[in-house]
Design a protein around this motif. Structure first.
Motif, PDB file in Angstrom:
ATOM      1  N   ARG A  91      21.463  84.210  17.956  1.00 28.02           N
ATOM      2  CA  ARG A  91      20.575  82.974  17.464  1.00 28.02           C
ATOM      3  C   ARG A  91      20.515  81.945  18.237  1.00 28.02           C
ATOM      4  N   LEU A  92      21.740  81.500  18.585  1.00 24.99           N
ATOM      5  CA  LEU A  92      21.935  80.395  19.586  1.00 24.99           C
ATOM      6  C   LEU A  92      21.291  81.041  20.987  1.00 24.99           C
ATOM      7  N   LEU A  93      21.572  82.199  21.153  1.00 26.19           N
ATOM      8  CA  LEU A  93      20.548  82.743  22.656  1.00 26.19           C
ATOM      9  C   LEU A  93      19.155  82.460  22.604  1.00 26.19           C
ATOM     10  N   HIS A  94      18.520  82.775  21.449  1.00 31.10           N
ATOM     11  CA  HIS A  94      17.098  82.491  21.108  1.00 31.10           C
ATOM     12  C   HIS A  94      16.810  81.211  21.267  1.00 31.10           C
ATOM     13  N   TYR A  95      17.622  80.131  20.856  1.00 35.56           N
ATOM     14  CA  TYR A  95      17.216  78.693  20.946  1.00 35.56           C
ATOM     15  C   TYR A  95      17.595  78.535  22.701  1.00 35.56           C
ATOM     16  N   LEU A  96      18.296  78.892  23.202  1.00 37.37           N
ATOM     17  CA  LEU A  96      18.559  78.679  24.794  1.00 37.37           C
ATOM     18  C   LEU A  96      17.343  79.276  25.412  1.00 37.37           C
ATOM     19  N   HIS A  97      16.626  80.222  24.994  1.00 41.03           N
ATOM     20  CA  HIS A  97      15.469  80.973  25.727  1.00 41.03           C
ATOM     21  C   HIS A  97      14.247  79.749  25.451  1.00 41.03           C
ATOM     22  N   GLN A  98      14.131  79.148  24.244  1.00 42.32           N
ATOM     23  CA  GLN A  98      13.418  78.513  23.790  1.00 42.32           C
ATOM     24  C   GLN A  98      13.183  77.142  24.516  1.00 42.32           C
ATOM     25  N   CYS A  99      14.596  76.651  24.991  1.00 38.82           N
ATOM     26  CA  CYS A  99      14.786  75.610  25.805  1.00 38.82           C
ATOM     27  C   CYS A  99      14.212  75.936  27.130  1.00 38.82           C
ATOM     28  N   ARG A 108      14.528  76.189  36.059  1.00 38.43           N
ATOM     29  CA  ARG A 108      15.665  76.653  35.283  1.00 38.43           C
ATOM     30  C   ARG A 108      17.013  76.864  35.645  1.00 38.43           C
ATOM     31  N   ARG A 109      17.958  76.513  35.004  1.00 36.50           N
ATOM     32  CA  ARG A 109      19.279  76.839  35.560  1.00 36.50           C
ATOM     33  C   ARG A 109      19.827  78.000  34.793  1.00 36.50           C
ATOM     34  N   GLU A 110      20.784  78.820  35.422  1.00 35.74           N
ATOM     35  CA  GLU A 110      21.365  79.911  34.540  1.00 35.74           C
ATOM     36  C   GLU A 110      22.335  79.428  33.734  1.00 35.74           C
ATOM     37  N   MET A 111      22.003  79.832  32.394  1.00 35.24           N
ATOM     38  CA  MET A 111      23.156  79.407  31.511  1.00 35.24           C
ATOM     39  C   MET A 111      23.390  80.430  30.485  1.00 35.24           C
ATOM     40  N   ARG A 112      24.427  80.483  29.745  1.00 37.17           N
ATOM     41  CA  ARG A 112      24.876  81.125  28.636  1.00 37.17           C
ATOM     42  C   ARG A 112      25.139  80.347  27.453  1.00 37.17           C
ATOM     43  N   VAL A 113      25.272  80.746  26.217  1.00 41.17           N
ATOM     44  CA  VAL A 113      25.653  79.949  25.102  1.00 41.17           C
ATOM     45  C   VAL A 113      26.549  80.790  23.978  1.00 41.17           C
ATOM     46  N   VAL A 154      19.896  72.222  22.072  1.00 42.59           N
ATOM     47  CA  VAL A 154      19.051  71.018  23.148  1.00 42.59           C
ATOM     48  C   VAL A 154      19.869  70.248  23.814  1.00 42.59           C
ATOM     49  N   HIS A 155      20.845  69.440  22.905  1.00 40.77           N
ATOM     50  CA  HIS A 155      21.691  68.438  23.759  1.00 40.77           C
ATOM     51  C   HIS A 155      22.388  69.037  24.796  1.00 40.77           C
TER      52      HIS A 155
END
Length: 217
Positions: A91-99, A108-113, A154-155
């Motif tokens: 679910r968090l990764l889904h939000y990351l992709h939305q961001c 876009r910078r490479e990130m993981r959550v 988001v923050h």
């Protein structure tokens, strides 16, 4: 440093990868507590503890991740993490992709959550570690209701995009664009830095442990 690709959205270890394949995460990546995967007591403890140590290795400092010294509390925490953490991280990764969709591909910078219980002494709901590759966002999903998890992502995404832990102009610019793209209210004109520290606004949960110990309703 652990392999970030192995951590992506799931606990580590051979059994944990098998567990990941058995989880049923819908297209809306909703958190379905009732559909949690059953594991043995021993397996649950090992998977949960391994996950906690892995996210601890990705934190700004190891003490940020709350691993209880009390064996009973640590066991409860691990037993709950094992069957649920893959779905939560999805679910968090889904939000990351939305961001990511709020910015051009080249921006876009490479990130993981990952979800992680952050020690109360730090007084934060999440953190962004710019020193890892990819950049790591750690979100304490026990500190706000599930409907506010997006705000925490988001923050922290704004910090990662700005490339700075502070709340200066680059952070504000990134957060403003994210708020516009994600449907959050825009930042008030000439708001103070103190205001930016907690935007988007998220409702706090009095006892974060109630979530991590499996008693959140």
């Amino acid at each position: 440093m652990v392999d970030g690709s192995a951590l992506e959205g799931a606990p580590l270890g051979a059994y944990a990868r098998q567990l990941d394949g058995r989880l049923n995460v819908g297209s809306d990546v909703a958190v379905e507590w009732s559909n949690s995967v059953e594991v043995s007591t021993t397996e649950a403890y090992e998977i949960g503890l391994e996950y906690l140590y892995q996210v601890r290795s990705l934190a700004l400092e190891p003490g940020m991740i709350a691993i209880p010294e009390d064996l009973g509390d640590r066991t409860r925490l691990c037993h709950w993490i094992a069957p649920h953490i893959t779905t939560i991280n999805a679910r968090l990764l889904h939000y990351l992709h939305q961001c990511h969709q709020c910015f051009r591909m080249e921006e876009r910078r490479e990130m993981r959550v990952f979800a992680a219980p952050i020690a109360t002494a730090f007084g934060i709901d999440g953190c962004c570690n710019l020193n890892t590759t990819p950049i790591t966002l750690l979100i304490d999903v026990g500190r706000v209701p599930p409907e506010h998890w997006l705000g925490l992502v988001v923050h922290e995404y704004a910090h990662a995009h700005a490339g700075h832990p502070g709340h200066g102009a680059p952070f504000v610019a990134a957060l403003t664009q994210l708020c516009l793209g994600m449907g959050f209210p825009p930042l008030p004109y000439q708001a103070s830095e103190e205001f930016w520290r907690s935007w988007p606004h998220c409702q706090s949960i009095t006892n974060p442990n109630s979530f991590w110990f499996g008693s959140y309703a």
